[in-house]
Write a protein that holds these residues in place. Sequence first.
Motif, PDB file in Angstrom:
ATOM      1  N   LEU A 390       0.851  -1.182   0.000  1.00  0.00           N
ATOM      2  CA  LEU A 390       0.000   0.000   0.000  1.00  0.00           C
ATOM      3  C   LEU A 390       0.891   1.237   0.000  1.00  0.00           C
ATOM      4  O   LEU A 390       2.083   1.148   0.255  1.00  0.00           O
ATOM      5  CB  LEU A 390      -0.939   0.023   1.205  1.00  0.00           C
ATOM      6  CG  LEU A 390      -0.428   0.573   2.542  1.00  0.00           C
ATOM      7  CD1 LEU A 390      -1.586   0.730   3.499  1.00  0.00           C
ATOM      8  CD2 LEU A 390       0.639  -0.282   3.156  1.00  0.00           C
ATOM      9  N   ARG A 391       0.294   2.388  -0.279  1.00  0.00           N
ATOM     10  CA  ARG A 391       1.055   3.629  -0.286  1.00  0.00           C
ATOM     11  C   ARG A 391       0.828   4.384   1.019  1.00  0.00           C
ATOM     12  O   ARG A 391      -0.204   4.228   1.659  1.00  0.00           O
ATOM     13  CB  ARG A 391       0.662   4.485  -1.491  1.00  0.00           C
ATOM     14  CG  ARG A 391       0.879   3.764  -2.811  1.00  0.00           C
ATOM     15  CD  ARG A 391       0.642   4.660  -4.008  1.00  0.00           C
ATOM     16  NE  ARG A 391       0.674   3.890  -5.242  1.00  0.00           N
ATOM     17  CZ  ARG A 391       0.659   4.410  -6.456  1.00  0.00           C
ATOM     18  NH1 ARG A 391       0.602   5.737  -6.615  1.00  0.00           N
ATOM     19  NH2 ARG A 391       0.689   3.639  -7.524  1.00  0.00           N
ATOM     20  N   THR A 392       1.819   5.184   1.380  1.00  0.00           N
ATOM     21  CA  THR A 392       1.716   5.985   2.594  1.00  0.00           C
ATOM     22  C   THR A 392       1.939   7.450   2.243  1.00  0.00           C
ATOM     23  O   THR A 392       2.446   7.777   1.168  1.00  0.00           O
ATOM     24  CB  THR A 392       2.743   5.528   3.640  1.00  0.00           C
ATOM     25  OG1 THR A 392       4.059   5.599   3.077  1.00  0.00           O
ATOM     26  CG2 THR A 392       2.482   4.108   4.094  1.00  0.00           C
ATOM     27  N   TYR A 393       1.575   8.325   3.180  1.00  0.00           N
ATOM     28  CA  TYR A 393       1.730   9.759   2.920  1.00  0.00           C
ATOM     29  C   TYR A 393       2.002  10.492   4.226  1.00  0.00           C
ATOM     30  O   TYR A 393       1.589  10.058   5.305  1.00  0.00           O
ATOM     31  CB  TYR A 393       0.488  10.319   2.220  1.00  0.00           C
ATOM     32  CG  TYR A 393      -0.815  10.179   2.983  1.00  0.00           C
ATOM     33  CD1 TYR A 393      -1.348  11.254   3.706  1.00  0.00           C
ATOM     34  CD2 TYR A 393      -1.532   8.979   2.977  1.00  0.00           C
ATOM     35  CE1 TYR A 393      -2.554  11.134   4.391  1.00  0.00           C
ATOM     36  CE2 TYR A 393      -2.732   8.854   3.660  1.00  0.00           C
ATOM     37  CZ  TYR A 393      -3.236   9.928   4.366  1.00  0.00           C
ATOM     38  OH  TYR A 393      -4.422   9.812   5.053  1.00  0.00           O
ATOM     39  N   TYR A 394       2.706  11.601   4.107  1.00  0.00           N
ATOM     40  CA  TYR A 394       3.059  12.409   5.273  1.00  0.00           C
ATOM     41  C   TYR A 394       3.504  13.774   4.769  1.00  0.00           C
ATOM     42  O   TYR A 394       3.940  13.912   3.628  1.00  0.00           O
ATOM     43  CB  TYR A 394       4.195  11.743   6.059  1.00  0.00           C
ATOM     44  CG  TYR A 394       4.151  11.981   7.546  1.00  0.00           C
ATOM     45  CD1 TYR A 394       3.268  11.264   8.351  1.00  0.00           C
ATOM     46  CD2 TYR A 394       4.983  12.905   8.159  1.00  0.00           C
ATOM     47  CE1 TYR A 394       3.218  11.464   9.725  1.00  0.00           C
ATOM     48  CE2 TYR A 394       4.947  13.112   9.530  1.00  0.00           C
ATOM     49  CZ  TYR A 394       4.060  12.380  10.304  1.00  0.00           C
ATOM     50  OH  TYR A 394       4.013  12.587  11.659  1.00  0.00           O
TER      51      TYR A 394
END
Length: 644
Positions: A390-394
């Motif tokens: 899955l992709r993550t973001y910050y």
Amino acid sequence: MSRSEYIKARKKAQKTYRAHLFKGTYPYLQALDDMVSFAEIISEVDLGLIEIPLDAVVGTKTAGRKQAFAGNFMPLLDDNSEFARKWAALYDAHIEEGIRDPIKAVEYMNHFYVVEGNKRVSVLKYVDAVSIQANVTRMIPRRNDSLENKIYFEFLDFYQATAINYLNFSQEGCYTRLLTALGKTLDSAWTDDEKMNLHSSYIHFLEVYEEKGGRKLSLTAGDAFLTYMEIYGYKGMVEKSHRELQEEISAIWKDFEIYPSKRSVELVMAPENKTEEKALRTRILSLTPGLLKIAFVHDRSPEESSWTYGHELGRHYLEDTLSEKVSTSFYITNGDPEEGSQVIQKAIDDGNTIVFTTSPKLLNASVKAALKYPSIRILNCSLNSCFGHLRTYYGRMYEAKYLTGILAGILSPDPFIGYVADYPIYGSTASINAFALGVKTVNPNARVCLEWTCVRDNRFQEHFAARHISHVSGQDLLTPYRGSRQFGLYDIRGEQITNVAMPVCHWGKFYERIVTSILYGTWNKGVTQNSKKSINYFWGLSSGMVDVICSKRVPAPTEHFLEQIKQDISSGRFHPFSCEIRSQDGTLWNEKDTIMPAGQIGSMDWLLDNVEGAFPPISSMTEEARRIVKLQGVGKYQEQSEQA
């Protein structure tokens, strides 16, 4: 019948024998006496009668019978020999009533070498038995710096606590990680049922893993079992069907193939070009039919969490900007990891095809859902998460914190400036250090006093008062349901707190652009199929996602100066971490006139040399904080959390 079985077993032996010769490796059983002649044995321990895994029985104690067997313990001698007749008779006895007599063996480095009972081992390996009873003597070598030796002494500690001997690992720290996955420590008591359930789960896993070809991979079955549990969890594993395990193991097979490597993180530092984006928006409205259903899953409600409140503002912004194309809803898990999986499942069952999980605490639940539903786009708000599933973001909040650090260094009349941090997790440390670097840029003699809200009975207000601190960097945002003004950069002098500036993370900007890319079909632009990389969106000032808002209390010349630096960072002309940087212990982390790589910034597990304070011990943290640092804690926190 038994003679025909011996012939089959011998064919297996000959196949293994030829394979070893072809590779240029030793084709017979290992003899322990040959091995330990080069090792220093410091003690021998009688383990008594125990169950030992047949997979770990790898040779004989002496060289006497080693050439009667190939390296897989199958018989090599002629099928008309007396040896063959005895083997066949033993096979018949096993089929009729089972082999009950224990063998005698020596354990060395968690492998077993037969003293008496080679043919019993051979027959049981031939029929794919799992274990055998044995009277075992353990030979313990002297400690040294080799990886194998270090892992073995970790095993000895684990064995002393559990009496479990069937799990082998190829990397340091795995026994502690296993205990953590099981919710145990080295001091935990084990019931017979707990031991039986773990063994049943392992055998259940092993059956599917080997059926799929696990023996051909370079990792141990223990490595694979631990990898599986750290993704899917242990609870309920023994009740899973064969088909469920097949599906789950197949989904993470790539993780086994690249072990011990983890999927590298590909940091996406900025969104697509804004000019392209405007063109996309125009075409989206005419090309995309229907409403795209999007779920936001929070670990706490916006009424009790400023973090959730910020993401809820982002959700409303997304609805406002793409109102004709999206429909959003939100779900609350109340901080329970088990409930997290159930709530994500509910969001998917409700027809949402995009799911944003807005807390690092929901990372594991998000990974499980992404593996189960590869067609659903699931993104988790966290940093440095090496999952390609899955992709993550910050947000690069450290850029905004650097600016507020400069402001604090200019405005504070005192040599000490306060900083209140929530959790010692990835991203948080970069913000602390960036703030301290900003202070140092304009006030080299000032010190940043670090306090943590995640510790029980925190008294940072008392500590700041004792230091006569005037300016404090607190939480970035509070919910409107709380009357406190302790957020952003604030001045605590006088009877009432006054706010000076506020770092802002505009999550709506991120959500809008990500959803736009999905609507138009550019979501996978630049991403290769079956990539081993984990996509992590890490946007900053240049994207509009991160910003700093100054109050009227900031003098106009100071605000203008800050705006110039912000423009320089946004345009790439200047980078906060581009000077000589040393940590508290004097270690040089960055050379002068060198830009620190983004990955190194995101994974900081040290504090700048002008910071007073330290990472709190996990024993001092609240239960909620412990759960968070187990998932996202910086550096040594992973090991520390496992031992707590």
